[in-house]
Design a protein around this motif. Structure first.
Motif, short mmCIF file in Angstrom:
data_model
loop_
_atom_site.label_atom_id
_atom_site.label_comp_id
_atom_site.label_asym_id
_atom_site.label_seq_id
_atom_site.Cartn_x
_atom_site.Cartn_y
_atom_site.Cartn_z
N GLY A 77 64.76 39.96 30.25
CA GLY A 77 64.01 38.80 30.72
C GLY A 77 62.88 39.19 31.65
O GLY A 77 61.76 38.66 31.55
N THR A 78 63.17 40.11 32.56
CA THR A 78 62.14 40.60 33.48
C THR A 78 60.99 41.24 32.72
O THR A 78 59.82 40.99 33.01
N LEU A 79 61.32 42.05 31.74
CA LEU A 79 60.28 42.74 30.97
C LEU A 79 59.49 41.77 30.09
O LEU A 79 58.28 41.93 29.90
N GLU A 80 60.16 40.76 29.55
CA GLU A 80 59.45 39.74 28.77
C GLU A 80 58.52 38.94 29.67
O GLU A 80 57.40 38.60 29.27
N LYS A 81 58.95 38.66 30.90
CA LYS A 81 58.07 37.98 31.86
C LYS A 81 56.89 38.87 32.22
O LYS A 81 55.78 38.38 32.44
N ALA A 82 57.12 40.17 32.26
CA ALA A 82 56.02 41.11 32.53
C ALA A 82 54.98 41.04 31.42
O ALA A 82 53.78 41.15 31.69
N LYS A 83 55.42 40.83 30.19
CA LYS A 83 54.46 40.68 29.09
C LYS A 83 53.61 39.42 29.30
O LYS A 83 52.40 39.45 29.07
N ASP A 84 54.24 38.33 29.74
CA ASP A 84 53.49 37.11 30.03
C ASP A 84 52.50 37.33 31.18
O ASP A 84 51.35 36.87 31.12
N GLU A 85 52.94 38.04 32.21
CA GLU A 85 52.05 38.35 33.33
C GLU A 85 50.89 39.23 32.88
O GLU A 85 49.76 39.06 33.34
N LEU A 86 51.16 40.15 31.98
CA LEU A 86 50.12 41.01 31.44
C LEU A 86 49.08 40.18 30.69
O LEU A 86 47.88 40.39 30.84
N ARG A 87 49.57 39.23 29.90
CA ARG A 87 48.63 38.34 29.20
C ARG A 87 47.75 37.58 30.20
O ARG A 87 46.54 37.48 30.02
N LYS A 88 48.37 37.06 31.25
CA LYS A 88 47.61 36.34 32.28
C LYS A 88 46.58 37.26 32.94
O LYS A 88 45.43 36.87 33.17
N ASP A 89 47.00 38.48 33.27
CA ASP A 89 46.11 39.43 33.94
C ASP A 89 44.89 39.76 33.10
O ASP A 89 43.83 40.09 33.62
N PHE A 90 45.05 39.69 31.78
CA PHE A 90 43.93 39.97 30.89
C PHE A 90 43.22 38.69 30.44
O PHE A 90 42.40 38.71 29.53
N GLY A 91 43.58 37.55 31.07
CA GLY A 91 42.91 36.30 30.75
C GLY A 91 43.31 35.69 29.43
O GLY A 91 42.53 34.96 28.81
N ARG A 92 44.51 35.98 28.99
CA ARG A 92 45.00 35.42 27.73
C ARG A 92 46.11 34.44 28.02
O ARG A 92 46.72 34.46 29.07
N GLN A 93 46.39 33.60 27.05
CA GLN A 93 47.43 32.59 27.19
C GLN A 93 48.80 33.21 27.04
O GLN A 93 49.04 33.93 26.07
N PRO A 94 49.71 32.93 27.98
CA PRO A 94 51.09 33.39 27.81
C PRO A 94 51.73 32.69 26.60
O PRO A 94 51.37 31.56 26.28
N LYS A 95 52.63 33.39 25.95
CA LYS A 95 53.34 32.79 24.82
C LYS A 95 54.35 31.78 25.35
O LYS A 95 54.91 31.97 26.41
#
Length: 96
Positions: A77-95
């Protein structure tokens, strides 16, 4: 067969030409910290072959997939949330 796959993924982890990750980055309990570190590594790498976003997301996904069933639900769960944070950091929409 499983043995050669393990060796292959271990080799990729240890000798990846994509980027240098900060040691222990995936052990953090903070998804934002993981995302920031992976993003920084991807942006600083001059060896990656794709965009920083793709390189960072690929490395994070590779780690999750390689760990497989060894990850606890909380850790995954933590790592999946990190993927969402990564998307945000790059200006993309989280899934969703």
């Amino acid at each position: 067969m499983a043995k050669s796959k393990k060796k292959w993924s271990q080799d990729v982890t240890e000798h990846s030409d994509a980027m240098d990750l900060k040691e222990g980055v995936f052990k953090s309990d903070d998804p934002k910290k993981i995302a920031r570190s992976v993003k920084h590594s991807a942006e600083e790498s001059d060896r990656r072959k794709s965009s920083p976003f793709r390189a960072a997301m690929s490395m994070l996904t590779f780690y999750i997939n390689r760990a497989g069933d060894q990850l606890t639900k909380k850790r995954r769960g933590t790592l999946e949330k990190a993927k969402d944070e990564l998307r945000k950091d790059f200006g993309r929409q989280p899934k969703d």
